[in-house]
Design an enzyme around this catalytic site. Structure first.
Site, PDB file in Angstrom:
ATOM      1  N   SER A  41     -24.155  11.688 -44.392  1.00  0.00           N
ATOM      2  CA  SER A  41     -24.820  12.404 -45.485  1.00  0.00           C
ATOM      3  C   SER A  41     -26.328  12.312 -45.358  1.00  0.00           C
ATOM      4  O   SER A  41     -26.866  11.309 -44.852  1.00  0.00           O
ATOM      5  CB  SER A  41     -24.388  11.794 -46.824  1.00  0.00           C
ATOM      6  N   TYR A  47     -23.349   5.164 -52.622  1.00  0.00           N
ATOM      7  CA  TYR A  47     -22.771   6.231 -51.799  1.00  0.00           C
ATOM      8  C   TYR A  47     -23.505   6.319 -50.460  1.00  0.00           C
ATOM      9  O   TYR A  47     -22.882   6.350 -49.395  1.00  0.00           O
ATOM     10  CB  TYR A  47     -22.855   7.559 -52.537  1.00  0.00           C
TER      11      TYR A  47
END
Length: 345
Positions: A127, A152
């Protein structure tokens, strides 16, 4: 040879699988259909796939090692594309343990399966969130990414480290993809552009964080899928020029590579909202708020290495992409913009 796509009922997973099958590949899909967001959207994506030949589905969780191994034992898996993950920056502040099960335990299970079943190539989702506190723009894969600002992001950085370990120990070719704000039809309802659309058509205010002073490298789903497909036969090779004294974080002496995959053209959030308003034909009611914890002000992808390796070149403009999304949204949710306009007068 089959291609295994984990998270197959997800946004990227569905679109990628459709493209792979059109290209002549057989796809084996895994998904646990969890309720992080509206499960019906996942079921509808899956229904699209179940109508296609050369698609096999397993409803299970990558965190379930036995079920995962049973899948590998039954199917002839040659390439794995791991998209299964607990997504969402803000949700990681509320429910951190969900990220450990899927993003860490699940990913090591995938790595172990690749090791024991002689997978030729593992492509996995990282990501843009890994860039965290970095401010140099555009973000480049040669930059260090040691200061995440959400759990995350930390789990995605961990995935890259775990992949390198397996590339080093067992020679598994691994390619990590740092996705930059993917959008389009059948997207994730938890994403800002989706919730913006929902609130606008319902006449509710949209929350515009950091007073609208945000920039995102919005990337249309078809461009993302094209980039992934181009990498299928581009298994990383050990880089013989890799310098241990000045190490490039994106490559290695092992068969390991990390790429950014984005549009390379960041857009101001307010411009994005105005384009959305144009295609909906409705002006949004806006609530301006400060930036949220775990968020970053801007994302901007340097994609030179991916372009050099594959010829990847995003071609969908924000105007084109948002029109396609809005057209899909109106059809999927049976939205009558004209009626809404009349109500707002």
């Amino acid at each position: 040879m089959n291609i295994l796509v984990t998270g197959v009922a997800g946004f990227i997973g569905m679109h990628l699988s459709v493209r792979l099958i059109k290209e002549g590949y057989s796809v084996v899909g895994i998904d646990n259909l969890n309720d992080y967001y509206d499960v019906q959207v996942k079921k509808d994506r899956l229904e699209n796939l179940m109508q296609l030949d050369s698609f096999t589905f397993y409803e299970t969780d990558v965190a379930d090692l036995k079920a995962l191994n049973d899948c590998f034992e039954t199917e002839n898996i040659g390439v794995v594309i791991n998209l299964a993950a607990q997504a969402g920056v803000r949700y990681s502040l509320e429910n951190p343990h969900a990220y450990v099960g899927s993003n860490l335990v699940g990913f090591v299970n995938v790595l172990e399966a690749c090791r024991h079943y002689d997978v030729e190539h593992l492509i996995y989702a990282s990501s843009s969130s890994v860039y965290g506190a970095n401010v140099k723009m555009p973000f480049a894969t040669s930059d260090e990414v040691n200061h995440p600002v959400s759990l995350y992001a930390a789990t995605k950085k961990s995935n890259e480290l775990m992949a390198h370990t397996y590339s080093h120990l067992y020679g598994i070719p691994t390619t990590g993809l740092r996705f930059f704000t993917v959008y389009g039809p059948y997207g994730r309802p938890d994403m800002a552009y989706y919730s913006f659309t929902k609130n606008i058509v319902e006449g509710k205010p949209i929350k515009v964080f950091n007073n609208g002073e945000m920039m995102r490298d919005f990337t249309y789903i078809d461009d993302i899928v094209d980039g992934i497909v181009r990498l299928l036969d581009k298994e990383p090779k050990p880089d013989e020029t890799w310098d241990r004294e000045n190490p490039d974080p994106s490559s290695s002496y092992a068969p390991y590579k990390v790429y950014n995959i984005g549009n390379n053209q960041p857009v101001k959030l307010m411009d994005f909202i105005q384009t959305l308003e144009k295609h909906l034909g409705i002006e949004a009611k806006k609530e301006f708020l400060p930036m949220q914890p775990g968020d970053v002000q801007a994302t901007y992808a340097d994609i030179d290495d991916l372009q050099n390796a594959t010829g990847f070149k995003p071609s969908t403009t924000i105007d084109e992409g948002l029109k396609k999304f809005v057209d899909w949204y109106k059809e999927y949710y049976k939205v009558d913009s004209t009626a809404i306009q009349q109500e707002n007068k």
